[in-house]
Design an enzyme around this catalytic site. Structure first.
Site, PDB file in Angstrom:
ATOM      1  N   TYR A  85     -15.698   5.986   2.840  1.00 33.27           N
ATOM      2  CA  TYR A  85     -14.489   5.269   2.443  1.00 33.27           C
ATOM      3  C   TYR A  85     -13.276   6.216   2.422  1.00 33.27           C
ATOM      4  O   TYR A  85     -12.223   5.906   3.000  1.00 33.27           O
ATOM      5  CB  TYR A  85     -14.651   4.611   1.055  1.00 33.27           C
ATOM      6  CG  TYR A  85     -13.330   4.074   0.576  1.00 33.27           C
ATOM      7  CD1 TYR A  85     -12.869   2.842   1.002  1.00 33.27           C
ATOM      8  CD2 TYR A  85     -12.494   4.849  -0.242  1.00 33.27           C
ATOM      9  CE1 TYR A  85     -11.625   2.366   0.630  1.00 33.27           C
ATOM     10  CE2 TYR A  85     -11.242   4.404  -0.613  1.00 33.27           C
ATOM     11  CZ  TYR A  85     -10.814   3.158  -0.178  1.00 33.27           C
ATOM     12  OH  TYR A  85      -9.572   2.718  -0.539  1.00 33.27           O
ATOM     13  N   ASP A  99     -12.422  -2.071   0.558  1.00 33.24           N
ATOM     14  CA  ASP A  99     -12.663  -1.865  -0.870  1.00 33.24           C
ATOM     15  C   ASP A  99     -12.904  -3.234  -1.515  1.00 33.24           C
ATOM     16  O   ASP A  99     -12.946  -4.252  -0.827  1.00 33.24           O
ATOM     17  CB  ASP A  99     -11.505  -1.096  -1.526  1.00 33.24           C
ATOM     18  CG  ASP A  99     -10.251  -1.951  -1.693  1.00 33.24           C
ATOM     19  OD1 ASP A  99     -10.224  -3.080  -1.148  1.00 33.24           O
ATOM     20  OD2 ASP A  99      -9.315  -1.505  -2.370  1.00 33.24           O
ATOM     21  N   GLU A 107      -6.491   8.899  -3.240  1.00 36.41           N
ATOM     22  CA  GLU A 107      -7.697   8.106  -2.993  1.00 36.41           C
ATOM     23  C   GLU A 107      -8.832   8.517  -3.922  1.00 36.41           C
ATOM     24  O   GLU A 107      -9.557   7.673  -4.438  1.00 36.41           O
ATOM     25  CB  GLU A 107      -8.145   8.243  -1.529  1.00 36.41           C
ATOM     26  CG  GLU A 107      -7.290   7.459  -0.572  1.00 36.41           C
ATOM     27  CD  GLU A 107      -7.326   5.956  -0.831  1.00 36.41           C
ATOM     28  OE1 GLU A 107      -8.318   5.459  -1.366  1.00 36.41           O
ATOM     29  OE2 GLU A 107      -6.324   5.292  -0.505  1.00 36.41           O
TER      30      GLU A 107
END
Ligand code: SF4
Length: 363
Positions: A123, A141, A40
């Protein structure tokens, strides 16, 4: 009116058939929290194909959190070289040390503890919780924003906070309580591969009948962009200072932009200053060395989120009365004189790496 169950199942089916074989999704133990975390962070501002390559090399070099925590900053910077935004990798290393010290070298399973780690924002915390631990946490996203703004015909700029909240609410309503891992990835992957910014594959889209933008023939108009901001130009100059077959490089200060990375000495042009003059001045200010015989070597450009950097590089040598081995460092923590081959083992910002490639090409 959207049939949520149909929409959800259609995307999950599509994902099970079409998902990309990314390394953290594969093997006997897919979706390990450490792997999801690294993937990520690498995936921020980077294409997935590149992430997969860097990820494999990274895991081969740092197979677990304790190995990562024990690595030097130079080792992790080198492994990250080319991905840019180097504060990300410094934060990864700091977070690994905290995980070893305070969490038995495993990622915690709650948002507050994840957010307390360096480099993990809302996030990434949501990605780790949903993809690694399969917790029912929505994930938003740019791909999800685009997909849902089309499906729901959202006619407000997607980057507005209010719009993001609205889309997040849609995500939350669609999210299956027991399969957030696959559903969140399905939304993102579908946006990346099918509901693309240009030329989305609407004829083959399994949720076409629930897409309001398609029904209204407005696919090309959504999502609504934020007001455009132009790139800010930055002009820089540096000196490729050579002595015999050695080149001078210096390591940037820890708390600096690109801290810890190596570079050729140089800096930003002042108003109305020529690149050549800026190179001479910057080297003098940074090392107290006078350089002479400047010859233009190359001009390279590099883009960052909001900036376009033009870097002018000059070959040069030290003035005769300078002592080779004694710079007075004002903008760096260390220096080295290294061969062209040895430049490979140091981590440089992207613009300087482009110069090294050109130096090798010209040998
Ligand atoms: Fe996206 Fe087209 Fe499918 Fe609508 S129909 S969700 S615009 S791919």
């Amino acid at each position: 009116m959207m049939n949520k169950i149909f929409f959800r199942n259609a995307l999950l089916n599509w994902f099970s058939e079409h998902q990309r074989p990314l390394p953290w999704r594969q093997g006997d133990h897919p979706y390990q929290p450490y792997h999801v975390w690294i993937a990520e962070i690498m995936g921020q501002q980077t294409q997935m194909e590149r992430v997969a390559i860097y990820f494999r090399n990274w895991i081969a070099r740092f197979p677990d959190i304790p190995t990562l925590a024990a690595a030097s900053e130079q080792e992790v910077l080198k492994a990250w070289e080319g991905l840019g935004y180097y504060s990300r990798v410094r934060n990864i290393r700091k977070a690994a040390a905290i995980l070893v010290r305070e969490h038995r070298a495993i990622l915690p399973q709650n948002e507050a503890a994840l957010l307390a780690l360096p480099g993990i924002g809302p996030y990434t915390a949501a990605a780790v919780l949903s993809i690694a631990f399969n917790q029912p946490v929505p994930l938003l996203d740019a791909n999800v924003e685009r997909l849902l703004s089309r499906v729901e015909d959202i006619d407000q700029p997607v980057k507005l906070t209010a719009t993001r909240k609205l889309i997040l609410r849609h995500c939350q309503e669609l999210l299956p309580a027991d399969d957030a891992r696959n559903f969140n990835q399905a939304l993102m992957e579908f946006g990346a591969l099918v509901c693309t910014p240009k030329n989305p594959d609407c004829p083959a889209c399994p949720v076409q009948e629930y897409c309001q933008a398609f029904a209204l023939d407005m696919v090309d108009m959504l999502p609504l962009p934020a007001k455009r901001q132009g790139k800010i130009d930055i002009f820089m100059a540096c000196g490729i200072l050579q002595q015999g077959d050695r080149f001078y490089i210096q390591q940037r200060m820890e708390d600096d932009v690109w801290g810890g990375l190596w570079e050729f000495p140089g800096g930003r042009l002042k108003e109305r200053e020529t690149p050549e003059h800026a190179a001479v001045r910057e080297i003098l200010e940074e090392t107290e060395w006078q350089v002479i015989d400047l010859r233009p070597f190359a001009t390279v450009m590099h883009y960052y989120t909001r900036y376009r950097v033009t870097l002018h590089a000059f070959q040069c040598v030290l003035a005769e009365d300078e002592r080779v081995d004694a710079p007075v460092l004002h903008a760096a923590s260390r220096f080295r004189w290294v061969s062209l081959e040895e430049l490979e083992s140091f981590a440089f910002p992207a613009g300087h790496r482009q110069l090294i490639v050109k130096m090798k090409d010209r040998v």
